[in-house]
Design a protein around this motif. Structure first.
Motif, short mmCIF file in Angstrom:
data_model
loop_
_atom_site.label_atom_id
_atom_site.label_comp_id
_atom_site.label_asym_id
_atom_site.label_seq_id
_atom_site.Cartn_x
_atom_site.Cartn_y
_atom_site.Cartn_z
N MET A 158 0.82 -1.02 -0.04
CA MET A 158 0.11 -0.09 0.09
C MET A 158 0.84 1.19 -0.11
N ILE A 159 2.11 1.30 0.65
CA ILE A 159 2.81 2.48 0.85
C ILE A 159 3.46 2.48 -0.56
N LEU A 160 4.02 1.42 -1.16
CA LEU A 160 4.72 1.65 -2.43
C LEU A 160 3.64 2.00 -3.56
N VAL A 161 2.70 1.61 -3.48
CA VAL A 161 1.70 2.00 -4.63
C VAL A 161 0.99 3.59 -4.61
N TYR A 162 0.65 3.69 -3.16
CA TYR A 162 -0.14 4.66 -2.84
C TYR A 162 0.32 6.10 -2.24
N GLY A 163 1.58 5.58 -1.70
CA GLY A 163 2.34 6.32 -0.58
C GLY A 163 3.24 7.53 -1.29
N LYS A 164 3.45 8.46 -0.65
CA LYS A 164 4.26 9.45 -1.22
C LYS A 164 5.51 9.03 -1.51
N ASN A 165 6.15 9.49 -2.48
CA ASN A 165 7.48 9.01 -2.96
C ASN A 165 8.62 10.07 -2.29
N LEU A 166 9.30 9.69 -0.97
CA LEU A 166 10.02 10.70 -0.41
C LEU A 166 11.36 11.04 -1.13
N ILE A 167 11.85 10.09 -1.96
CA ILE A 167 12.95 10.46 -2.75
C ILE A 167 12.74 11.61 -3.78
N SER A 168 11.74 11.45 -4.44
CA SER A 168 11.41 12.46 -5.62
C SER A 168 11.20 13.81 -5.05
N SER A 169 10.60 13.94 -3.78
CA SER A 169 10.36 14.97 -2.99
C SER A 169 11.40 15.88 -2.66
N ASN A 170 12.66 14.91 -2.36
CA ASN A 170 14.01 15.65 -2.07
C ASN A 170 14.94 16.02 -3.22
N PHE B 113 1.30 9.59 -8.16
CA PHE B 113 0.17 9.01 -7.04
C PHE B 113 0.05 9.92 -5.94
N SER B 114 1.18 10.78 -5.60
CA SER B 114 1.13 11.69 -4.49
C SER B 114 0.94 13.17 -5.00
N ASN B 115 -0.11 13.59 -4.32
CA ASN B 115 -0.39 15.15 -4.52
C ASN B 115 -1.10 15.74 -3.50
N GLU B 116 -1.17 17.01 -3.31
CA GLU B 116 -1.91 17.64 -2.61
C GLU B 116 -3.28 18.36 -2.81
N THR C 204 -5.11 8.66 -3.31
CA THR C 204 -5.95 7.55 -2.52
C THR C 204 -5.53 7.27 -1.09
N MET C 205 -4.26 7.49 -0.75
CA MET C 205 -3.66 7.37 0.69
C MET C 205 -4.18 8.68 1.52
N THR C 206 -4.06 9.46 0.87
CA THR C 206 -4.56 10.65 1.70
C THR C 206 -6.15 10.67 1.84
N THR C 207 -6.99 10.10 0.89
CA THR C 207 -8.30 10.28 1.27
C THR C 207 -8.93 9.02 2.07
N ILE D 250 0.94 8.15 9.23
CA ILE D 250 1.91 7.57 9.79
C ILE D 250 2.82 7.05 8.86
N PHE D 251 2.22 6.52 7.72
CA PHE D 251 2.73 5.91 6.42
C PHE D 251 3.75 6.82 5.73
N ASP D 252 3.76 8.03 6.02
CA ASP D 252 4.61 9.18 5.31
C ASP D 252 5.88 9.28 6.22
N ASP D 253 5.92 8.77 7.52
CA ASP D 253 7.00 9.05 8.15
C ASP D 253 8.22 8.24 7.75
N LYS D 254 9.46 8.67 7.70
CA LYS D 254 10.49 7.99 7.15
C LYS D 254 10.80 7.27 8.03
N THR D 255 10.82 7.29 9.54
CA THR D 255 11.28 6.25 10.47
C THR D 255 10.33 4.99 10.53
N PHE D 256 9.15 5.34 10.32
CA PHE D 256 7.98 4.16 10.17
C PHE D 256 8.38 3.43 9.03
N ARG D 257 8.80 3.82 7.66
CA ARG D 257 9.13 3.30 6.49
C ARG D 257 10.41 2.47 6.72
N LEU D 258 11.49 2.78 7.54
CA LEU D 258 12.53 2.26 7.49
C LEU D 258 12.34 0.92 8.56
#
Length: 172
Positions: free
Chosen positions: A17-29, A40-43, A63-66, A73-81
């Protein structure tokens, strides 16, 4: 062990679910001035009349936001680690441990491979986000684990669902 069977289903589903619908933290940086991540990630913002406006260039709704709300918590980098480490560990243990009367290694091959790949994808994302210098990955790893990670997410979700629905089938 049945504990690893349950953990494999749960962690593969959450990682997928995180890989499909979650925010891609790499491309944000890496993309300066573009905070929407992958397509898939937008505001979503509300204008003065209360209508929701989609700020994405592609128009795909997040979809993850809605489903889970704005600050998940799925957008938290420590949770993803932690999720990546646990998913890889359970994938490895699924290869080594056998459920009663099951075939070793082959019996849980699809969920184990999906867990290893999904967990590695989350770990690559964490490392790339926190690396002090720019990490240059080989092209196939960059393409598979960063750019096309949603396909690995779909594999994780399918493996979790099939593993849950058909518990005694070989390779599942």
């Amino acid at each position: 062990m049945l504990q690893f069977y349950f953990l494999s289903i749960m962690l593969n589903l959450i990682s997928g679910m995180i890989l499909v619908y979650g925010k891609n933290l790499i491309s944000s940086n890496t993309e300066k001035g573009n905070d929407d991540g992958d397509h898939f990630s937008n505001e979503i913002e509300e204008n003065a009349s209360g209508e929701k406006k989609n700020n994405s260039r592609t128009g795909v709704k997040n979809t993850m936001t809605t489903v889970f709300g704005e600050n998940t918590i799925f957008d938290d980098k420590t949770f993803r680690l932690v999720l990546g480490i646990l998913t890889m560990f359970v994938g490895l243990m699924k290869l080594l441990s056998v459920v009663h009367n099951d075939v070793p290694i082959v019996g849980d091959l699809l969920p184990a491979v999906a867990g290893l790949l999904g967990g590695f994808c989350l770990l690559v994302e964490f490392y790339r986000q926190n690396a002090s210098d720019e990490l240059k990955l080989p092209d196939f790893i960059q393409r598979l684990f960063v750019e096309d990670r949603r396909y690995l997410g779909i594999l994780c979700i399918v493996a979790a669902i099939l593993h849950f629905v058909f518990p005694d089938v070989l390779l599942l």
